[in-house]
Scaffold this active site. Structure first.
Site, PDB file in Angstrom:
ATOM      1  N   LEU A 156       0.888  -1.290   0.151  1.00 50.45           N
ATOM      2  CA  LEU A 156      -0.102   0.001  -0.010  1.00 50.45           C
ATOM      3  C   LEU A 156       0.744   1.431   0.038  1.00 50.45           C
ATOM      4  O   LEU A 156       2.048   1.185   0.413  1.00 50.45           O
ATOM      5  CB  LEU A 156      -1.007  -0.084   1.092  1.00 50.45           C
ATOM      6  N   CYS A 266       9.642   4.218   4.340  1.00 46.57           N
ATOM      7  CA  CYS A 266       9.874   2.911   3.546  1.00 46.57           C
ATOM      8  C   CYS A 266      11.053   2.945   2.700  1.00 46.57           C
ATOM      9  O   CYS A 266      12.269   2.262   2.804  1.00 46.57           O
ATOM     10  CB  CYS A 266       8.725   2.443   2.602  1.00 46.57           C
TER      11      CYS A 266
HETATM   12  N1  LIG Z   1       3.926   2.634   6.007  1.00 38.10           N
HETATM   13  C1  LIG Z   1       3.829   2.483   4.925  1.00 38.10           C
HETATM   14  O1  LIG Z   1       3.508   2.783   3.877  1.00 38.10           O
HETATM   15  C2  LIG Z   1       4.498   0.695   4.873  1.00 38.10           C
HETATM   16  C3  LIG Z   1       4.043   0.118   3.538  1.00 38.10           C
HETATM   17  C4  LIG Z   1       4.438  -1.271   3.093  1.00 38.10           C
HETATM   18  C5  LIG Z   1       5.162  -1.824   4.436  1.00 38.10           C
HETATM   19  N2  LIG Z   1       5.453  -1.201   5.434  1.00 38.10           N
HETATM   20  C6  LIG Z   1       6.100  -1.960   6.549  1.00 38.10           C
HETATM   21  O2  LIG Z   1       5.139  -2.363   7.413  1.00 38.10           O
HETATM   22  C7  LIG Z   1       5.839  -2.392   8.744  1.00 38.10           C
HETATM   23  C8  LIG Z   1       5.048  -1.418   9.716  1.00 38.10           C
HETATM   24  O3  LIG Z   1       5.242  -0.157   9.084  1.00 38.10           O
HETATM   25  P1  LIG Z   1       4.042   1.064   9.720  1.00 38.10           P
HETATM   26  O4  LIG Z   1       4.349   2.108   8.946  1.00 38.10           O
HETATM   27  O5  LIG Z   1       2.583   0.451   9.737  1.00 38.10           O
HETATM   28  O6  LIG Z   1       4.745   1.206  11.140  1.00 38.10           O
HETATM   29  P2  LIG Z   1       4.293   2.097  12.389  1.00 38.10           P
HETATM   30  O7  LIG Z   1       5.436   2.491  13.194  1.00 38.10           O
HETATM   31  O8  LIG Z   1       3.181   2.935  11.939  1.00 38.10           O
HETATM   32  O9  LIG Z   1       3.418   1.087  13.331  1.00 38.10           O
HETATM   33  C9  LIG Z   1       4.013  -0.052  13.973  1.00 38.10           C
HETATM   34  C10 LIG Z   1       3.183  -0.056  15.244  1.00 38.10           C
HETATM   35  O10 LIG Z   1       3.697  -1.632  15.868  1.00 38.10           O
HETATM   36  C11 LIG Z   1       3.447  -1.446  17.180  1.00 38.10           C
HETATM   37  N3  LIG Z   1       4.147  -2.142  17.913  1.00 38.10           N
HETATM   38  C12 LIG Z   1       5.716  -2.421  18.189  1.00 38.10           C
HETATM   39  N4  LIG Z   1       5.877  -3.311  18.811  1.00 38.10           N
HETATM   40  C13 LIG Z   1       5.048  -3.901  19.111  1.00 38.10           C
HETATM   41  C14 LIG Z   1       4.564  -5.341  19.724  1.00 38.10           C
HETATM   42  N5  LIG Z   1       5.600  -6.088  20.397  1.00 38.10           N
HETATM   43  N6  LIG Z   1       3.227  -5.647  19.999  1.00 38.10           N
HETATM   44  C15 LIG Z   1       2.361  -4.969  19.447  1.00 38.10           C
HETATM   45  N7  LIG Z   1       2.679  -3.675  18.692  1.00 38.10           N
HETATM   46  C16 LIG Z   1       3.715  -3.338  18.402  1.00 38.10           C
HETATM   47  C17 LIG Z   1       3.920  -0.020  17.471  1.00 38.10           C
HETATM   48  O11 LIG Z   1       3.136   0.710  18.658  1.00 38.10           O
HETATM   49  C18 LIG Z   1       3.264   0.768  16.302  1.00 38.10           C
HETATM   50  O12 LIG Z   1       1.866   1.102  16.543  1.00 38.10           O
HETATM   51  C19 LIG Z   1       7.340  -1.842   8.397  1.00 38.10           C
HETATM   52  O13 LIG Z   1       7.904  -3.245   8.343  1.00 38.10           O
HETATM   53  C20 LIG Z   1       7.157  -1.096   7.256  1.00 38.10           C
HETATM   54  O14 LIG Z   1       8.476  -1.367   6.720  1.00 38.10           O
HETATM   55  C21 LIG Z   1       5.141   0.121   5.585  1.00 38.10           C
END
Ligand SMILES: NC(=O)c1ccc[n+]([C@@H]2O[C@H](COP(=O)([O-])OP(=O)(O)OC[C@H]3O[C@@H](n4cnc5c(N)ncnc54)[C@H](O)[C@@H]3O)[C@@H](O)[C@H]2O)c1
Length: 447
Positions: A156, A266
Site C-alpha cells: 500500500l 519505507c
Molecule cells: N507505512 C507504509 O507505507 C508501509 C507500507 C508497506 C510496508 N510497510 C512496512 O510495514 C511495517 C510497519 O510499518 P508502519 O508504517 O505500519 O509502522 P508504524 O510505526 O506506523 O506502526 C508499527 C506499530 O507496531 C506497534 N508495535 C511495536 N512493537 C509491538 C509489539 N511487540 N506488539 C504490538 N505492537 C507493537 C507500534 O506501537 C506501532 O503502533 C514496517 O516493516 C514497514 O516497513 C510500511
C-alpha cells in the site's frame, strides 16, 4: 474467519480495517495503550483518506476490535499478521527485534493451529527466524502445536492506502505448505472476485519481492532526478523529457517525477536494508549505492538554489515552506525531505514559516519552536522573500498569484516538485526555480 493483527500502525490499521470491511472478524493489537484507547473511540493515530469511515463502520458492526492484550485476541483466530515496525539498525539492516518479540509472544500464548504471517517488510530469512522464535516459546512451554509461517508483504501507498488495499495490483504471498496457502487464499478471496491477482511463491521470493519493488521505485526517482539536474544544465526541460520517455510503454509514465528526493518510512530504510542484505552475502548492490547518493544530494538541491540566488547570505530573511509531509495526502513526516530543507535554512540563519494541510501537528514533534506555524499558505508567505514548495498537496496547485505577490517581500518561488508553469510565473513577475527546467539555466546564467 477471525484474524489478529499485531502492530496497529499504518500497515496494521489499514490491513485490519480493510479486512473487516469485507466481512472478516479482526482484532488489532498494539503495545501503545494511548493509541488503542483512541482507536476504541474512533480517533485515528494517522491521517489516511477514507480510513476513518471504515474503522467507524466496522467497529459499530462488531467486526473490528482494538486491544493491547494479545492473549485475549488469539482464541478462535486462524491467521495472525505481524505488522510491527522494522526500523533501520545502525548498519542499515532491518531491526527485527519487534517482529521476533511478537513471534515469541505468539508462541507463548497460542493454543491451536495458526498461520503466522509477516506483513512487516523483512529481509530474506526472517520467516525462518520467526519460525524459530515461535518454536522456542512452544518448547519452553513443553507444547507441541501445529502452525505455519508465511510472508505477505504489503504494497500500500500512504495517502492512497485504503484504495490500494481494497483494489490491489497484486497480493504477494510466500508459503511453504498447502494448508497455509489454502487459508490465505480463503482470506483474500473477497479481493480476488474483482480480478485482483494473488501471486503465491516461496517465502524467500515473497520477502525479496517487497525490497526489490521499493528499491526499483527509489531507483526511478533518483534516475529522474539525475537526468533533471542535467536538463537544468544543458537547457532542456525535464517535464518535456519525462513525457517523451514516459510514452514508451517499456518505460511507462508513472513514477517519473523529479523532485527534492524520496523520503518516508519505507524507501530510505528499505534501500539501506537491501544493500545490507547484499553485503551480508558478499554482494554489493552498486546501483543502490548510486540511488542513495543521488537522493542525499537531491535533498540539498533546493537549498543550494536558494543560497546561490541570495549570494550565500540568507540571514534574517523569511522563507515560507509549503508542504511538510514526505508526500501529499499523509501526515507522515518520517524522513521527509522538507526537514532537510528547513534544517539547512535555519542553520544558515533564515527565518522559516511553514504550512501543511494536515501535517502541522506531526511537524511540531520534529521542528518544535524553531519555525513559525502559519494558518494557511498565504499567511506563511507574508513578508517572505521566497516561497519554497516541498510537498505537492493539491491545495498548492493553483494559488492566487496576485494575492501571493502582494503579500511577499519579493516574488520568488522555488518549486521543489515542478508543479508550476515557469512561463506563466515569469509572465506574472515571479522569479522561478524548478527542478531541471530551462528557466533554471536562464536564472543560473543571470546570477
Ligand atoms: N507505512 C507504509 O507505507 C508501509 C507500507 C508497506 C510496508 N510497510 C512496512 O510495514 C511495517 C510497519 O510499518 P508502519 O508504517 O505500519 O509502522 P508504524 O510505526 O506506523 O506502526 C508499527 C506499530 O507496531 C506497534 N508495535 C511495536 N512493537 C509491538 C509489539 N511487540 N506488539 C504490538 N505492537 C507493537 C507500534 O506501537 C506501532 O503502533 C514496517 O516493516 C514497514 O516497513 C510500511
Amino acid at each position: 474467519m477471525k484474524i489478529v493483527i499485531v502492530g496497529t500502525g499504518y500497515v496494521g490499521l489499514v490491513t485490519g480495517a480493510c479486512l473487516a470491511e469485507v466481512g472478516t472478524e479482526v482484532v488489532c493489537v498494539d503495545v501503545n495503550t494511548a493509541k488503542i484507547e483512541r482507536l476504541q473511540n474512533d480517533v485515528l493515530p494517522i491521517y489516511e483518506p477514507g480510513l476513518l469511515e471504515i474503522v467507524k463502520r466496522n467497529r459499530q458492526d462488531g467486526r473490528l476490535f482494538f486491544t493491547t492484550d494479545l492473549a485475549s485476541a488469539l482464541p478462535g483466530a486462524e491467521v495472525v499478521f505481524i505488522a510491527v515496525g522494522t526500523p533501520p539498525g545502525e548498519d542499515g539492516s532491518a531491526d527485527l527485534q519487534y517482529v521476533l518479540q511478537v513471534a515469541s509472544q505468539i508462541g507463548q500464548l497460542m493454543e491451536h493451529y495458526l498461520v503466522i504471517v509477516t506483513k512487516s517488510t523483512v529481509p530474506v530469512g526472517t520467516a525462518a527466524q520467526v519460525n524459530r522464535a515461535v518454536k522456542n516459546s512452544l518448547d519452553a512451554r513443553q507444547r507441541i502445536l501445529d502452525y505455519d509461517v508465511a510472508s505477505n508483504p504489503e504494497f500500500l501507498k500512504e495517502g492512497a492506502a485504503v484504495n490500494d488495499f481494497m483494489k490491489p495490483d497484486r497480493i504477494v504471498v510466500g508459503v511453504n505448505t498447502a494448508k497455509a496457502r489454502q487459508t490465505l487464499e480463503q482470506l483474500y478471496h473477497p479481493f480476488l472476485l474483482n480480478g485482483h491477482p494473488i501471486l503465491f511463491m516461496d517465502i524467500a521470493s515473497a520477502e525479496m519481492t517487497k525490497y526489490a519493488a521499493n528499491a526499483m521505485l527509489a531507483t526511478r526517482i533518483s534516475y529522474m532526478n539525475d537526468i533533471a539536474n542535467l536538463c537544468g544544465l544543458v537547457g532542456a526541460d525535464i517535464n518535456q523529457v519525462r513525457k517523451g520517455i514516459g510514452s514508451d510503454p517499456r518505460i511507462g509514465k508513472h513514477f517519473l517525477y523529479p523532485g527534492i528526493g524520496y523520503g518516508g518510512s519505507c524507501f530510505p530504510k528499505d534501500v539501506k536494508a537491501l544493500m545490507q542484505t547484499g553485503r551480508e552475502y558478499g554482494y554489493q548492490l552498486r546501483i543502490l549505492d548510486a540511488v542513495e547518493a543521488v537522493n542525499e544530494d537531491q535533498k540539498k538541491l533546493l537549498f543550494g538554489k536558494v543560497l546561490r540566488h541570495f549570494d550565500g547570505d540568507i540571514r534574517n530573511k523569511k522563507f515560507a515552506v509549503w508542504g511538510l509531509s514526505f508526500k501529499p495526502n499523509t501526515d507522515d513526516m518520517r524522513e521527509a525531505p522538507s526537514l532537510v530543507l528547513i534544517d539547512s535554512l535555519l542553520e544558515a540563519g533564515a527565518i522559516v514559516s511553514v504550512y501543511d494541510p494536515v501535517a502541522m501537528e506531526e511537524a511540531h514533534g520534529y521542528l518544535g519552536n524553531s519555525v513559525t506555524y502559519a494558518e494557511d499558505m498565504y499567511n506563511a508567505a507574508e513578508n517572505a522573500v521566497a516561497v519554497l514548495l516541498a510537498t505537492e498537496w493539491n491545495t498548492f496547485r493553483m494559488p492566487d498569484w496576485q494575492r501571493l505577490r502582494s503579500l511577499m517581500q519579493s516574488p520568488l518561488l522555488f518549486d521543489g516538485r515542478n508543479i508550476y508553469d515557469n512561463v506563466q510565473l515569469t509572465q506574472l513577475g515571479f522569479t522561478y526555480y524548478g527542478i531541471g527546467k530551462t528557466t533554471d539555466t536562464v536564472n543560473a546564467l543571470i546570477q
